[in-house]
Design an enzyme around this catalytic site. Structure first.
Site, PDB file in Angstrom:
ATOM      1  N   LYS A 176      19.209  19.021  47.814  1.00  3.96           N
ATOM      2  CA  LYS A 176      20.700  19.310  48.434  1.00  3.96           C
ATOM      3  C   LYS A 176      21.573  17.975  48.462  1.00  3.96           C
ATOM      4  O   LYS A 176      22.012  17.478  47.520  1.00  3.96           O
ATOM      5  CB  LYS A 176      20.562  19.979  49.810  1.00  3.96           C
ATOM      6  CG  LYS A 176      20.228  21.530  49.729  1.00  3.96           C
ATOM      7  CD  LYS A 176      20.440  22.289  51.002  1.00  3.96           C
ATOM      8  CE  LYS A 176      20.138  23.847  50.707  1.00  3.96           C
ATOM      9  NZ  LYS A 176      20.895  24.697  50.218  1.00  3.96           N
ATOM     10  N   ASP A 208       8.970  21.076  53.736  1.00  3.58           N
ATOM     11  CA  ASP A 208      10.075  21.572  52.968  1.00  3.58           C
ATOM     12  C   ASP A 208      11.420  20.879  53.944  1.00  3.58           C
ATOM     13  O   ASP A 208      11.958  21.285  54.641  1.00  3.58           O
ATOM     14  CB  ASP A 208      10.269  23.163  52.986  1.00  3.58           C
ATOM     15  CG  ASP A 208      11.543  23.476  52.238  1.00  3.58           C
ATOM     16  OD1 ASP A 208      12.421  22.380  52.010  1.00  3.58           O
ATOM     17  OD2 ASP A 208      11.698  24.668  52.071  1.00  3.58           O
ATOM     18  N   TYR A 245      12.532  28.953  55.553  1.00  3.25           N
ATOM     19  CA  TYR A 245      12.989  29.450  54.042  1.00  3.25           C
ATOM     20  C   TYR A 245      12.595  28.303  53.031  1.00  3.25           C
ATOM     21  O   TYR A 245      13.034  27.151  53.377  1.00  3.25           O
ATOM     22  CB  TYR A 245      14.672  29.617  54.188  1.00  3.25           C
ATOM     23  CG  TYR A 245      15.038  29.969  52.757  1.00  3.25           C
ATOM     24  CD1 TYR A 245      15.011  31.170  52.240  1.00  3.25           C
ATOM     25  CD2 TYR A 245      15.888  28.833  52.105  1.00  3.25           C
ATOM     26  CE1 TYR A 245      15.547  31.494  51.121  1.00  3.25           C
ATOM     27  CE2 TYR A 245      16.475  29.325  50.765  1.00  3.25           C
ATOM     28  CZ  TYR A 245      16.133  30.548  50.532  1.00  3.25           C
ATOM     29  OH  TYR A 245      16.641  30.719  49.071  1.00  3.25           O
TER      30      TYR A 245
END
Length: 674
Positions: free
Chosen positions: A501, A473, A391
């Site tokens: 994050k 990622d 994702y």
């Protein structure tokens, strides 16, 4: 003697001596031990243990088989112990030096309880717990739960009134999964093999065994694979009460939701935070505040939170030091007309910590970073096609490859090509279908499935052979898997990487970083936005890295994550649901898989689980997004909740129509990636 998995194990032969004799022999070598006492039960099966002690002149106390805390307290009282050191009789490789370290820690730290098990850095089977008699007596008076009585020390570990200390090995051995305790036949075979090897060196210790396993790796194959502390999880399950929990008061949540429906499409800013991700009517819809690992909804209900804002709060909500760093910067301004020195300082720090980083550009969220990295790769290679795995955010280039592609032009969608994880052949075939057209392979290097040996190396080789860049990622795995990211742990360095994050502990910040030659492309492409250099978030990130680099925050996070992961699997097994509920991934970020009998994902099982845990005070989607704030008390509360819910689900899933137990509409998928 009444062990269910290996009856009679404590007196089993261990190269000419009963195992208990071997344990006592080794404990007596500890310089801090004044007297050894065997505390066994009054059950008839343990008459043999009492007889063994009588024959060898060893102090013995017999007490309750179930209330082991009482047994220890009465034994300590009878023998006048000021400090009690607890060693279990199934640890024949216990190291006297480790015992001495733990007892010394108890004395020097002036604490109530010291151990080497709050964070496992030693092999399982070298467990030592030391506590004062005063602490033992208080626990004996106050502990009320069956698991706290049967396993002696859980109350000492979770009650905030006790001062605790943890002793750690110089090298964290937990990734090796060394199992040196005896719970099953394989464990006993391993212990016998070790004692046979050291027949001429009875005073062997931890390092001697480690050196032996290095020389004789085949011996490690004898180690068992049972979960640590499985008996504790079993006790939780046996004490749990099945049945639906009472519904929460959600009056204010519903009122705010009604207001949101009029002014906010979807009623939330993020799909994964929306009402479709929980059972409507059972779960809160709006949260009001958070501190550490706990949150409170607008109705005042309290939860242990394993969502942690969808992973960023690696230190927990409202961390005092991080907030102070951001507030201090806010007082001096935080959105300036020219760059600020902290941009340089943070970039320099990231280039020191992360293997691929030679230059850095900042963004506000993960989608900024991945979109920027892909744009840079396209500009650098002068190609357009993208191969992706995982994702990668909401931008057109990626989201067009999912079922949520409304509004994305077909021409854009046609340029992004997903491929499955751990399938080099599929990637090779994909790259071969459009030779010379792929700009990059972008992927999550690891999420809940470990890379097969050579997979990531193979991806890098294939990408470069086809003239494409490799982008990792690491928005999610990033700092949760260590300061250098997964790339440092796994030993594969990409051309570019994306982090975010956890980097800001909830403050909005992300980055693209990579090798200088490619990063220079950012001089030409348009990767520019007003708040890219917003300084309060950069200051927060500097403080987060301070804490991650110089404290045991990551070690604590991982240790508690392991307890959660092991607890899910042990409790599911106890409930007979091991084929319906499985916790996979790494301890710091693990995924609970909810399955149908045929192994396919089950939204019904997920919905029933979420419904019942949230009503009992645990907020979770499907992952344990662990933070350093998840302490012993929170984990114990969560595991007790899971025990009750799994016992409940065991009955509901045997029903002809389990869906009738739902309090509202089931959870809906946003889309499927992993």
């Amino acid at each position: 003697m009444s062990s269910t998995r290996l009856p009679g194990k404590v007196l089993a032969d261990l190269v000419g001596q009963p195992m208990l004799a071997r344990v006592i022999e080794r404990v007596r070598r500890a310089t801090t031990i004044d007297e050894v006492v065997v505390a066994t039960s009054t059950g008839s099966s343990d008459d043999a243990v009492a007889e063994f002690c009588a024959q060898r002149g060893i102090g013995c106390f017999r007490g309750s088989e179930q209330d082991v805390l009482d047994r220890f307290y009465q034994a300590a009282t009878q023998f006048g112990a000021g400090i009690v050191v607890r060693i279990t009789g199934d640890c024949p490789l216990i190291d006297p030096a480790v015992i001495d370290r733990v007892v010394t820690a108890l004395r020097s730290a002036e604490c109530d309880y010291a151990t080497n098990t709050l964070r496992y850095t030693f092999p399982d089977g070298l467990d030592v717990e030391a506590f004062t008699f005063a602490a033992l007596e208080r626990a004996w008076r106050e502990a009320s739960k069956p698991a706290e009585r049967e396993h002696v020390t859980p109350y000492l570990r979770v009650a905030p009134r006790f001062r605790t200390s943890n002793v750690e090995h110089s090298v964290d051995l937990s990734p090796k999964k060394l199992r040196w305790t005896v719970d099953e036949p394989r464990d006993l075979d391993f212990a016998r093999a070790i004692y046979a090897e050291f027949s001429a060196q009875p005073d062997f210790g931890l390092q001697d065994v480690l050196d032996l396993l290095q020389r004789r790796p085949e011996l490690a194959q004898l180690q068992g694979d049972a979960l640590m502390n499985e008996g504790y999880y079993t006790s939780l399950y046996d004490a749990a009460q099945a049945g639906a929990a009472p519904k929460l008061k959600l009056i204010e949540s519903e009122a705010w939701f009604a207001r949101a429906e009029r002014v906010i499409p979807g009623c939330a800013q993020t799909f994964s935070k929306g009402h479709t991700q929980y059972v409507r009517g059972a779960a809160p819809l709006f949260l009001e505040r958070g501190k550490g690992c706990r949150v409170w909804d607008v109705d005042g209900n309290e939860y242990v939170d394993f969502v942690q804002g969808l992973l960023p709060n690696i230190l927990g909500y409202a961390h005092d030091e991080v907030n102070a760093a951001a507030i201090a910067q806010l007082a001096r301004g935080h959105s300036f007309s020219l760059p600020h020195p902290v941009e340089v300082e943070l970039a320099e720090r990231l280039t020191r910590l992360i293997p691929c980083a030679e230059m850095v550009r900042f963004g506000k969220n993960g989608s900024d970073a991945t979109a920027g990295a892909v744009r840079a790769a396209r500009a650098f290679t002068k190609r357009e096609r993208i191969a992706c795995c995982g994702y990668h955010g909401w931008q057109d280039w990626f989201i067009g490859s999912t079922t949520r592609h409304a509004g994305v032009p077909g021409a854009v969608r046609a340029l992004t090509h997903p491929f499955p994880y751990n399938d080099l052949a599929a990637l090779e075939a994909l790259l071969g279908q459009h030779p010379g057209e792929f700009a990059t392979v972008i992927m999550e290097p690891v999420n809940f499935t470990e890379p097969q040996p050579g997979f990531l190396e193979g991806v890098k080789e294939l990408a470069h052979r086809h003239g494409a860049l490799l982008i990792f990622d690491e928005i999610c795995c990033g700092f949760h898997f260590g300061l250098g990211g997964a790339q440092k742990q796994l030993g594969v360095t990409p051309d570019l990487a994306c982090f975010g994050k956890a980097m800001g502990n909830g403050f909005p910040i992300a980055c693209v970083l990579g090798r200088r030659e490619v990063m220079r492309t950012f001089d030409e492409i348009f990767f520019s936005f007003t708040l890219g250099g917003e300084v309060a978030s950069l200051a927060a990130a500097m403080k987060v890295l301070d804490i991650l680099e110089h404290t045991d925050a990551l070690a604590r996070l991982t240790a508690q994550g392991r307890r959660m992961q092991d607890g899910v699997n042990a409790l599911a097994k106890r409930a007979g649901l091991e084929n319906r509920i499985v916790c996979a991934g790494r301890p710091s970020w693990s995924l609970i898989k909810f399955l149908n009998p045929d192994g396919t994902p089950s939204l019904l099982v997920r919905s029933l689980f979420q419904q019942e845990v949230v009503k009992r005070g645990v907020l979770i989607l499907t992952t344990h997004n662990m933070s350093a704030a998840h302490d012993e008390a929170a984990v114990a509360q969560a595991l007790e909740t899971y025990a009750a819910v799994f016992k409940t689900l065991a009955g509901w899933l045997a029903d002809a129509d389990p869906a009738r137990f739902l309090d509202g509409p089931p959870v809906q998928l946003v889309f499927r990636v992993r």
